[in-house]
Design a protein around this motif. Structure first.
Motif, PDB file in Angstrom:
ATOM      1  N   ASP A 127      87.845 -47.362 135.400  1.00  0.00           N
ATOM      2  CA  ASP A 127      88.115 -47.825 134.077  1.00  0.00           C
ATOM      3  C   ASP A 127      89.673 -48.165 134.336  1.00  0.00           C
ATOM      4  O   ASP A 127      90.252 -47.766 135.100  1.00  0.00           O
ATOM      5  N   SER A 174      85.689 -50.961 131.924  1.00  0.00           N
ATOM      6  CA  SER A 174      84.916 -49.590 132.379  1.00  0.00           C
ATOM      7  C   SER A 174      83.505 -49.848 133.074  1.00  0.00           C
ATOM      8  O   SER A 174      82.927 -50.981 132.928  1.00  0.00           O
ATOM      9  N   HIS A 213      85.599 -41.041 127.901  1.00  0.00           N
ATOM     10  CA  HIS A 213      86.831 -41.050 127.947  1.00  0.00           C
ATOM     11  C   HIS A 213      87.428 -41.361 126.675  1.00  0.00           C
ATOM     12  O   HIS A 213      86.977 -41.479 125.515  1.00  0.00           O
ATOM     13  N   TRP A 237      98.338 -52.262 132.959  1.00  0.00           N
ATOM     14  CA  TRP A 237      96.939 -51.632 133.087  1.00  0.00           C
ATOM     15  C   TRP A 237      97.069 -50.723 134.093  1.00  0.00           C
ATOM     16  O   TRP A 237      97.402 -50.851 135.431  1.00  0.00           O
ATOM     17  N   PHE A 250      91.636 -50.061 126.326  1.00  0.00           N
ATOM     18  CA  PHE A 250      91.188 -50.019 127.528  1.00  0.00           C
ATOM     19  C   PHE A 250      90.221 -51.235 128.009  1.00  0.00           C
ATOM     20  O   PHE A 250      89.965 -51.910 126.980  1.00  0.00           O
ATOM     21  N   THR A 262      96.115 -47.227 121.973  1.00  0.00           N
ATOM     22  CA  THR A 262      96.095 -47.347 123.373  1.00  0.00           C
ATOM     23  C   THR A 262      94.727 -47.958 124.074  1.00  0.00           C
ATOM     24  O   THR A 262      93.588 -47.466 123.391  1.00  0.00           O
ATOM     25  N   TYR A 305      93.012 -48.254 131.647  1.00  0.00           N
ATOM     26  CA  TYR A 305      93.597 -48.229 130.373  1.00  0.00           C
ATOM     27  C   TYR A 305      95.216 -48.551 130.433  1.00  0.00           C
ATOM     28  O   TYR A 305      95.825 -48.811 131.117  1.00  0.00           O
ATOM     29  N   LEU A 327      91.240 -42.059 124.499  1.00  0.00           N
ATOM     30  CA  LEU A 327      92.562 -42.667 124.268  1.00  0.00           C
ATOM     31  C   LEU A 327      93.279 -42.345 123.077  1.00  0.00           C
ATOM     32  O   LEU A 327      92.670 -42.155 122.159  1.00  0.00           O
ATOM     33  N   TYR A 371      95.419 -40.744 127.898  1.00  0.00           N
ATOM     34  CA  TYR A 371      94.216 -41.130 128.565  1.00  0.00           C
ATOM     35  C   TYR A 371      93.517 -39.856 129.163  1.00  0.00           C
ATOM     36  O   TYR A 371      94.234 -39.024 129.670  1.00  0.00           O
TER      37      TYR A 371
END
Length: 233
Positions: A138, A222, A204, A183, A219, A217, A140, A206, A150
């Motif tokens: 992943d 994934s 997950h 990232w 992402f 936030t 983020y 965020l 996260y």
């Protein structure tokens, strides 16, 4: 092709033989599904972003928002089960009697997928006896909205979807002293987890902030990938 020819095609592709390749498996379905080596998550980048390009810089509003607070980011979240948890205002550190004009309000935005490994083309003998590596990844955004932005919780589940055979949790703390806005990668490899795994739960969360405007936030990338390799027996 005949069932035997489909089986030989799968054997050649993954280099497997013997008890791991029983005749009872629908090898045509397995070969066409290509479950090994591909991302089993749906819609892995709902914001339309790539880890190969920097995250977009946040847009600062010219005027404070005159509408209600926002707590969910924009994006196409099809394939994900989503939920929002609005957090209470944090008034710690504010001296008594101080005048407060505005406080940021934070929220967690949760996204989950449960992958049915057999429905994706994997078969019981492979999962129980060979136990291939299950690789989680992943990315983020280092948004620096808060020291905790996260969380990741991945579980390998049995056929009843409630028995946890193995799990991995990530809950990093961010360094707010340096602004890099990149990232950040999160990854884990499940191996030697034992027999019985039939599902992978990928969850997950965020953190977002609302203060005169909405700041998420983000992402991307994934993935849940089952590889035709293993590191332990």
């Amino acid at each position: 092709m005949s069932a035997a020819e489909w089986k030989k095609r799968c054997e050649a592709e993954w280099g497997m033989r013997g008890s791991l390749m029983p005749d009872s498996v629908d090898w045509k379905f397995v070969c066409e599904a290509k479950p090994l080596g591909r991302n089993l998550l749906r819609n892995p980048a709902p914001h339309g972003l790539s880890k190969d390009a920097p995250p977009p810089e946040p847009e600062l509003p010219e005027m404070p928002s005159d509408g209600p607070p926002r707590f969910q980011p924009d994006g196409d979240f099809s394939g994900w089960t989503t939920s929002t948890e609005v957090l209470p205002y944090d008034t710690s550190g504010i001296p008594p009697g101080a005048m407060i004009c505005a406080l940021p309000q934070y929220s967690w935005f949760s996204m989950e997928q449960v992958v049915d490994l057999k429905a994706e083309g994997l078969w019981e003998e492979l999962l129980d006896d060979f136990q291939p590596e299950i690789v989680i990844q992943d990315w983020y955004e280092e948004s620096q909205l808060h020291k905790s932005i996260y969380q990741l919780h991945v579980k390998l589940l049995a056929a009843d979807k409630s028995t946890v055979i193995s799990e991995h949790t990530v809950n990093p703390t961010e360094d707010l002293s340096t602004y890099s806005h990149t990232w950040k990668e999160v990854s884990h490899v499940f191996s030697g987890y034992g027999p019985g795994v039939r599902y992978v739960s990928f969850l997950h969360r965020l953190k977002n902030k609302f203060l005169n405007g909405f700041f998420p936030t983000l992402f991307t990338g994934s993935s849940v990938i089952v590889k035709p390799t293993k590191t332990s027996y």
